[in-house]
Motif scaffolding. Structure first.
Motif, PDB file in Angstrom:
ATOM      1  N   ALA A  31      -7.815  18.121 -60.462  1.00 31.54           N
ATOM      2  CA  ALA A  31      -8.608  17.183 -61.263  1.00 31.54           C
ATOM      3  C   ALA A  31      -8.491  17.499 -62.752  1.00 31.54           C
ATOM      4  O   ALA A  31      -8.348  16.590 -63.575  1.00 31.54           O
ATOM      5  CB  ALA A  31     -10.071  17.230 -60.825  1.00 31.54           C
ATOM      6  N   SER A  32      -8.511  18.799 -63.091  1.00 30.78           N
ATOM      7  CA  SER A  32      -8.378  19.156 -64.508  1.00 30.78           C
ATOM      8  C   SER A  32      -6.986  18.794 -65.023  1.00 30.78           C
ATOM      9  O   SER A  32      -6.841  18.407 -66.188  1.00 30.78           O
ATOM     10  CB  SER A  32      -8.660  20.636 -64.718  1.00 30.78           C
ATOM     11  OG  SER A  32      -7.623  21.427 -64.195  1.00 30.78           O
ATOM     12  N   ILE A  35      -7.113  15.021 -65.668  1.00 30.63           N
ATOM     13  CA  ILE A  35      -7.938  14.754 -66.855  1.00 30.63           C
ATOM     14  C   ILE A  35      -7.163  15.122 -68.115  1.00 30.63           C
ATOM     15  O   ILE A  35      -7.184  14.391 -69.109  1.00 30.63           O
ATOM     16  CB  ILE A  35      -9.271  15.512 -66.763  1.00 30.63           C
ATOM     17  CG1 ILE A  35     -10.139  14.905 -65.665  1.00 30.63           C
ATOM     18  CG2 ILE A  35     -10.005  15.497 -68.100  1.00 30.63           C
ATOM     19  CD1 ILE A  35     -11.365  15.713 -65.333  1.00 30.63           C
ATOM     20  N   TYR A  36      -6.455  16.254 -68.086  1.00 35.77           N
ATOM     21  CA  TYR A  36      -5.647  16.663 -69.231  1.00 35.77           C
ATOM     22  C   TYR A  36      -4.566  15.631 -69.526  1.00 35.77           C
ATOM     23  O   TYR A  36      -4.318  15.282 -70.682  1.00 35.77           O
ATOM     24  CB  TYR A  36      -5.022  18.031 -68.957  1.00 35.77           C
ATOM     25  CG  TYR A  36      -4.067  18.499 -70.022  1.00 35.77           C
ATOM     26  CD1 TYR A  36      -4.536  18.984 -71.232  1.00 35.77           C
ATOM     27  CD2 TYR A  36      -2.693  18.446 -69.827  1.00 35.77           C
ATOM     28  CE1 TYR A  36      -3.667  19.419 -72.219  1.00 35.77           C
ATOM     29  CE2 TYR A  36      -1.822  18.874 -70.798  1.00 35.77           C
ATOM     30  CZ  TYR A  36      -2.306  19.354 -71.994  1.00 35.77           C
ATOM     31  OH  TYR A  36      -1.447  19.773 -72.966  1.00 35.77           O
ATOM     32  N   ALA A  38      -4.586  12.456 -68.790  1.00 37.10           N
ATOM     33  CA  ALA A  38      -5.150  11.170 -69.202  1.00 37.10           C
ATOM     34  C   ALA A  38      -5.753  11.212 -70.603  1.00 37.10           C
ATOM     35  O   ALA A  38      -5.768  10.194 -71.294  1.00 37.10           O
ATOM     36  CB  ALA A  38      -6.213  10.726 -68.204  1.00 37.10           C
ATOM     37  N   THR A  39      -6.233  12.364 -71.027  1.00 33.27           N
ATOM     38  CA  THR A  39      -6.947  12.424 -72.304  1.00 33.27           C
ATOM     39  C   THR A  39      -6.107  12.952 -73.458  1.00 33.27           C
ATOM     40  O   THR A  39      -6.503  12.794 -74.614  1.00 33.27           O
ATOM     41  CB  THR A  39      -8.202  13.312 -72.182  1.00 33.27           C
ATOM     42  OG1 THR A  39      -7.812  14.615 -71.764  1.00 33.27           O
ATOM     43  CG2 THR A  39      -9.189  12.711 -71.200  1.00 33.27           C
TER      44      THR A  39
END
Length: 76
Positions: A31-32, A35-36, A38-39
């Motif tokens: 998940a991290s 998220i990394y 995508a952001t």
């Protein structure tokens, strides 16, 4: 002299606990990673961080899957 029986270095009673812990850590790292990706912008991404996070998540998910199979009685 009789051959010695092969035994697991980890007790069978710990397989379910180890599978839950490893799978949880692997899913958190996955998940991290997402998220990394995508952001962060294309210019601020680090290949080393992506490879490290992906490799560590893969190891935890692999061992989690192995212990899940062993806990359910599928001996691989």
């Amino acid at each position: 002299m009789a051959p010695k029986a092969i035994a697991s270095p980890i007790p069978d009673s710990l397989y379910p606990t180890l599978s839950i812990i490893n799978l949880a850590i692997g899913l958190i790292l996955t998940a991290s990673f997402f998220i990394y990706e995508a952001t962060s912008s294309r210019k601020t991404r680090s290949l080393a961080q992506e490879l490290t996070t992906g490799a560590v998540a893969s190891v935890f998910l692999g061992f989690g899957s192995l212990f899940l199979l062993l806990a359910s009685g599928v001996y691989v």
